[in-house]
Enzyme design. Structure first.
Site, mmCIF file in Angstrom:
data_model
loop_
_atom_site.group_PDB
_atom_site.id
_atom_site.type_symbol
_atom_site.label_atom_id
_atom_site.label_comp_id
_atom_site.label_asym_id
_atom_site.label_seq_id
_atom_site.Cartn_x
_atom_site.Cartn_y
_atom_site.Cartn_z
ATOM 1 N N ASP A 1 2.700 34.228 -0.934
ATOM 2 C CA ASP A 1 1.850 33.061 -1.366
ATOM 3 C C ASP A 1 2.693 32.154 -1.942
ATOM 4 O O ASP A 1 3.633 32.522 -3.026
ATOM 5 C CB ASP A 1 0.797 33.438 -2.374
ATOM 6 C CG ASP A 1 -0.362 34.063 -1.519
ATOM 7 O OD1 ASP A 1 -0.152 33.995 -0.235
ATOM 8 O OD2 ASP A 1 -1.319 34.585 -2.131
ATOM 9 N N ARG B 1 -8.922 38.311 -4.335
ATOM 10 C CA ARG B 1 -7.946 38.558 -3.258
ATOM 11 C C ARG B 1 -6.711 39.301 -3.783
ATOM 12 O O ARG B 1 -5.887 39.896 -3.219
ATOM 13 C CB ARG B 1 -7.615 37.441 -2.583
ATOM 14 C CG ARG B 1 -6.897 36.328 -3.371
ATOM 15 C CD ARG B 1 -6.749 35.017 -2.612
ATOM 16 N NE ARG B 1 -5.997 34.919 -1.483
ATOM 17 C CZ ARG B 1 -4.674 35.137 -1.705
ATOM 18 N NH1 ARG B 1 -4.210 35.121 -2.655
ATOM 19 N NH2 ARG B 1 -4.039 35.241 -0.584
ATOM 20 N N GLU C 1 -24.068 17.309 -19.018
ATOM 21 C CA GLU C 1 -22.893 16.788 -19.857
ATOM 22 C C GLU C 1 -22.200 18.021 -20.596
ATOM 23 O O GLU C 1 -20.901 17.669 -20.890
ATOM 24 C CB GLU C 1 -23.489 15.872 -21.008
ATOM 25 C CG GLU C 1 -23.939 14.615 -20.538
ATOM 26 C CD GLU C 1 -23.278 13.844 -19.516
ATOM 27 O OE1 GLU C 1 -22.093 13.297 -19.854
ATOM 28 O OE2 GLU C 1 -23.315 13.714 -18.223
ATOM 29 N N PRO D 1 -14.495 21.857 -18.192
ATOM 30 C CA PRO D 1 -13.445 20.733 -17.987
ATOM 31 C C PRO D 1 -12.400 20.964 -19.029
ATOM 32 O O PRO D 1 -11.290 20.368 -18.927
ATOM 33 C CB PRO D 1 -14.192 19.530 -17.799
ATOM 34 C CG PRO D 1 -15.624 19.677 -17.541
ATOM 35 C CD PRO D 1 -15.692 20.969 -18.076
HETATM 36 C C1 9D3 Z 1 -19.973 13.045 -16.918
HETATM 37 C C2 9D3 Z 1 -19.636 13.801 -18.043
HETATM 38 N N1 9D3 Z 1 -18.328 14.089 -18.052
HETATM 39 C C3 9D3 Z 1 -17.438 13.094 -19.105
HETATM 40 C C4 9D3 Z 1 -16.345 12.622 -18.200
HETATM 41 C C5 9D3 Z 1 -17.941 15.353 -18.841
HETATM 42 C C6 9D3 Z 1 -18.135 16.422 -17.968
HETATM 43 C C7 9D3 Z 1 -19.116 17.460 -18.385
HETATM 44 C C8 9D3 Z 1 -19.431 18.322 -17.356
HETATM 45 C C9 9D3 Z 1 -17.590 16.514 -16.742
HETATM 46 C C10 9D3 Z 1 -17.812 17.565 -15.879
HETATM 47 C C11 9D3 Z 1 -18.837 18.382 -16.090
HETATM 48 C C12 9D3 Z 1 -19.200 19.745 -15.544
HETATM 49 N N2 9D3 Z 1 -17.955 20.153 -14.914
HETATM 50 C C13 9D3 Z 1 -17.820 21.499 -15.178
HETATM 51 O O1 9D3 Z 1 -18.851 22.160 -15.465
HETATM 52 C C14 9D3 Z 1 -16.464 22.140 -14.800
HETATM 53 C C15 9D3 Z 1 -15.378 21.610 -14.263
HETATM 54 C C16 9D3 Z 1 -14.938 20.292 -13.878
HETATM 55 O O2 9D3 Z 1 -15.733 19.193 -13.760
HETATM 56 N N3 9D3 Z 1 -13.812 20.062 -13.210
HETATM 57 C C17 9D3 Z 1 -12.833 21.223 -13.228
HETATM 58 N N4 9D3 Z 1 -12.903 22.514 -13.605
HETATM 59 C C18 9D3 Z 1 -14.427 22.573 -14.117
HETATM 60 S S1 9D3 Z 1 -14.953 23.933 -14.598
HETATM 61 C C19 9D3 Z 1 -16.421 23.579 -15.090
#
Ligand code: 9D3
Length: 253
Positions: free
Chosen positions: A170, A155, A117, A90
């Protein structure tokens, strides 16, 4: 192009690999997708991939050692050892069409899917060459994002789309000195098929007229209008003709 995916859920990918574009591209040899179970790179009886966060707090964090071991195993079996290592997280930079275009130039990508997490920061800092997110929403892991990244990238590979035209048009293809005719960078115009009338809703008359210049203008205007209303941020990247500007001006009044 070869993708090596490091995940604790390799089975997660089986259905998407057996359908649509990813199936076709792998069957035709344009792409190879190899799945690696992170637990195969652990060294304890319980195949432990995670541990509690230093400093306390909820949840678990992926340990660095199995991830390092997995990537180093891949490095030892390929010629070109400088492949990109992408951590899906994220905190990553946003996946866009431009990022997909960039990734599609690589011959080999390693994708690390986090869970829980998060992943020990030393992976992001010292092993990953890139950290990518698919958007500002919370998912429970990097598997869906990895699948999204692969579809967007594969793609674009030469020969994967039978119809090269559909790629050019696109919505999010970045204009590279593009002719104003093509819908580069705009949201798509509406599409209709038979029947010409459905539950009293009629297809716009112009599309049935056979007047190709009128149809082109109608499509361009609808695309401009939808983009202006929903994604005005995209308009800044689009080369606009005098006619386009006039139309957008007329929408404001
Ligand atoms: C509940 C923990 N979160 C705090 C708000 C942090 C968090 C850690 C791990 C939130 C999501 C994740 C797992 N998500 C991913 O590994 C992830 C992801 C995403 O959640 N949203 C958009 N792109 C991606 S790429 C990897």
């Amino acid at each position: 192009m070869t993708f090596d995916i490091i995940t604790i859920f390799p089975e997660f990918f089986t259905s998407i690999l057996e359908h649509g574009l990813l199936k076709r591209a792998t069957a035709a040899g344009h792409a190879a997708i190899r799945l690696h179970d992170l637990r195969d790179y652990t060294d304890d009886r319980h195949r432990t991939v995670d541990d509690r966060p230093f400093g306390g707090g909820p949840g678990m964090v992926f340990k660095p050692e199995p991830i390092y071991r997995a990537v180093e195993a891949l490095r030892s079996e390929v010629q070109e050892k400088n492949f990109p290592v992408i951590l899906l997280s994220p905190q990553g930079r946003l996946l866009t069409q431009a990022v997909a275009e960039e990734l599609s130039q690589a011959a080999h990508l390693v994708l690390i899917c986090g869970r829980y997490e998060g992943v020990d920061e030393r992976v992001a800092e010292n092993l990953a060459t890139d950290e990518i997110s698919i958007g500002d929403f919370v998912l429970s892991g990097g598997e869906l994002p990895a699948a999204v990244l692969m579809e967007a990238t594969i793609r674009l590979l030469p020969g994967v789309l039978g119809n090269e035209e559909s790629r050019e048009q696109d919505s999010f293809a970045v204009p590279a000195g593009a002719a104003a005719e093509v819908r580069h960078g705009l949201l798509d115009c509406p599409h209709y098929t038979r029947p010409a009338e459905f539950r009293n809703w009629k297809v716009p008359e112009v599309l049935l007229s056979g007047d190709h210049e009128q149809i082109r203008q109608w499509r361009r205007r609808r695309a401009l209008e939808k983009t202006w209303r929903r994604r005005p941020d995209l308009l800044a990247q689009v080369p606009l003709s005098a006619e386009d500007r006039q139309w957008l001006e007329s929408l404001r009044t």
